[in-house]
Design a protein around this motif. Structure first.
Motif, PDB file in Angstrom:
ATOM      1  N   LYS A 172      56.210  58.860   8.986  1.00 30.91           N
ATOM      2  CA  LYS A 172      55.818  58.733  10.562  1.00 30.91           C
ATOM      3  C   LYS A 172      55.691  57.468  11.060  1.00 30.91           C
ATOM      4  N   ARG A 173      55.396  56.427  10.588  1.00 28.74           N
ATOM      5  CA  ARG A 173      55.453  55.076  11.040  1.00 28.74           C
ATOM      6  C   ARG A 173      56.718  54.765  11.465  1.00 28.74           C
ATOM      7  N   PHE A 174      57.837  55.054  10.703  1.00 29.45           N
ATOM      8  CA  PHE A 174      59.087  54.590  11.059  1.00 29.45           C
ATOM      9  C   PHE A 174      59.524  55.440  12.323  1.00 29.45           C
ATOM     10  N   VAL A 202      57.983  55.490  15.098  1.00 31.27           N
ATOM     11  CA  VAL A 202      57.528  54.838  16.244  1.00 31.27           C
ATOM     12  C   VAL A 202      58.948  54.122  16.755  1.00 31.27           C
TER      13      VAL A 202
END
Lengths: 256, 286
Positions: free
Chosen positions: A33-35, A37
């Motif tokens: 999920k960080r990607f 962003v």
């Protein structure tokens, strides 16, 4: 393992693709999920830019629908320059190619007006000539002269009553349910000071103005305009140019 | 507002500045309060004329300026966009700002511009590339640039050096200065589960020519760990003010910018943020 920028951008533009291995969280697990962003930032920032850039299209189709269209547009036509204020040149043709929008045939021309207003807003400054300078010339001298047109001047020609429609969308200028008379309209976009104005041109007016912009003599542009529209209204066209501050100089036959 | 007779505009004062937004033009010209300098995003002033340029000319008679590029893609694998470099040199040439800065990030790839600050791994190879690009930028604009630390949301497995070492190495190689974004430090440290104070302790503070402060959003990653997102759309949070206070106590007063780029508030809200920075800066000067 390395993640090059080709792999990064491919995954960024396609939410269906896996996050590239080699991008991690603090524990070394896939970034997941960080990607997202970056995926979200790119789509959101370009969508906001397109909403700002195409206010009349956005209003006409509604913001929710426009956001969906922007999402398709930005993947098909990512910006080619960091000058985001000029992003969206391909929008009129893009809209023309969307089948579900074919019932709003004038939408691409609304986009052309939005584009022209933005180009006008950022164009170089130029001082308008005194309207008396035209009247001071003999007819012969005027016909031979070339007319300097301000850099902020644009023309949009449309088979639709596009100025009436644009005003209806942007200003709510019509009574509820009123449909503009079906006719072609040409629009002059000019910038008397800092805010672009839209002025309707009579038939042949667009040919006349673009002729002057291309450096034709007054007589040459007049011939072309009369050829395009018998009974071309020169006075109305000159009035539009003067009120928009679009005439910057008169170059006599022997000058420049 | 600065008095040109007292403060030359060729350097930023060790005072608060704000990111300039056109809707604040009248308020700033009437009474800028604690705000003594302004920053613009370079790309927004690369048109040929009209209101943006007219406002900038008027403001530049009364305020020192910092030009902050967001589109050079210094961390990009490809070559720098030479046309863009020329536009930048033109802007810096006529405006003659006190400072010019850009990001440790990339935004252009394969001739497409993504309008976001994208991350790069920290390796010898990327250090060489970034240093080469900064040499070109400083050559083109004819002055030193400041390089800004990014907000990090993820890590690269291939990274071999700490960000602070990477930035210090680039400064040593190129002679560039650094722009320390304290909010980015906090965002990155939270996201990477590291200590933001240790980052400040490791940062080459003597190279810092400007500081940024801004707001962020809060989210969570797949495992429920906090994921902060640099948004520039809110007030600076208290833990970032505390980290800023610590930074100033170590580094001394530095020009400090309040960045607020989305959901931009009325001028008094921004001025109040600047006032809060001013109080911390005054404490350091006392």
């Amino acid at each position: 393992m390395g993640v090059d920028q080709t792999a990064f951008t491919a995954a960024m533009l396609d939410p269906g693709m896996k996050v590239p291995a080699g991008l991690t969280d603090p524990e070394g697990r896939n970034a997941g999920k960080r990607f997202n962003v970056y995926r979200n930032n790119v789509v959101l920032s370009l969508t906001e830019a397109l909403i700002t850039a195409f206010p009349s299209v956005c209003r006409r189709v509604g913001e929710g629908h426009f956001r969906a269209l922007a999402g398709q547009f930005l993947r098909r036509h990512p910006p080619k320059s960091p000058l985001i204020m000029f992003y969206g040149d391909e929008m009129p043709d893009f809209l023309a190619g969307i089948d579900s929008l074919s019932s709003v045939g004038y939408l691409p021309d609304l986009a052309r007006i939005d584009l022209a207003r933005r180009q006008s807003y950022h164009a170089a400054d130029a001082r308008a000539t005194d309207p008396g300078a035209l009247q001071a010339l003999t007819t012969e001298a005027l016909m031979e002269a070339r007319i300097g047109i301000a850099p902020a001047t644009r023309v949009v020609s449309s088979p639709w009553p596009i100025l009436s429609l644009w005003r209806q969308v942007m200003e709510g200028a019509e009574e509820a349910g009123t449909v503009p008379e079906a006719r072609a309209e040409d629009v002059l976009i000019a910038r008397p000071e800092h805010d672009p104005v839209l002025i309707g041109l009579p038939p042949g007016g667009a040919v006349f103005v673009t002729g002057l912009q291309a450096g034709q003599s007054f007589a040459g542009a007049l011939d072309a305009a009369t050829g395009a529209a018998a009974g071309f209204d020169l006075a109305a066209t000159l009035g539009a140019l003067l009120s928009g501050g679009a005439i910057t100089k008169i170059i006599g036959k022997d000058e420049g | 507002m600065l008095d040109a007779a007292q403060h030359p505009f060729d350097r930023l004062p060790d005072c608060p500045g704000v990111g300039y937004k056109p809707q604040h033009f009248t308020a700033i010209m009437e009474n800028a309060g604690p705000v003594e300098w302004l920053e613009i995003h370079a790309e927004n002033y690369m048109g040929d004329g009209g209101r943006p340029i007219a406002q900038l000319r008027a403001l530049a008679e009364r305020f020192a300026f910092s030009v902050h590029g967001v589109g050079l893609s210094i961390g990009g694998e490809g070559p720098l966009d030479q046309d863009h470099l020329k536009r930048l040199a033109h802007l810096v040439g006529w405006l003659n700002p006190a400072r010019f800065s850009e990001h440790l990030a990339w935004s252009t790839h394969d001739s497409h511009f993504f309008n976001d600050l994208l991350p790069l791994p920290y390796t010898e190879e990327t250090l060489n590339r970034v240093a080469r690009h900064i040499d070109q930028v400083q050559e083109a604009v004819g002055r030193q640039m400041l390089l800004e630390n990014p907000s990090n949301y993820l890590a690269f497995a291939e990274t071999t050096m700490a960000e602070t070492d990477f930035l210090a190495g680039i400064a040593r190689r190129t002679g560039c200065g650094l722009l320390l974004d304290v909010n980015n430090v906090f965002v990155s440290a939270t996201n990477q589960q590291t200590d933001p104070y240790s980052y400040i302790d490791a940062f080459p503070l003597h190279l810092v020519g400007e500081i940024h402060l801004g707001g962020h959003d809060e989210d969570a990653d797949d495992t429920g760990q906090p994921l902060l997102i640099d948004s520039h759309g809110a007030e600076v949070v208290d833990p970032v003010w505390a980290l800023y206070d610590y930074t100033i106590s170590k580094a001394g007063a530095r020009p400090t910018l309040i960045e607020w780029d989305t959901d931009v508030p009325e001028w008094p809200v921004l001025a109040e943020e600047a006032r809060r920075a001013a109080r911390i800066l005054e404490k350091a000067a006392a």
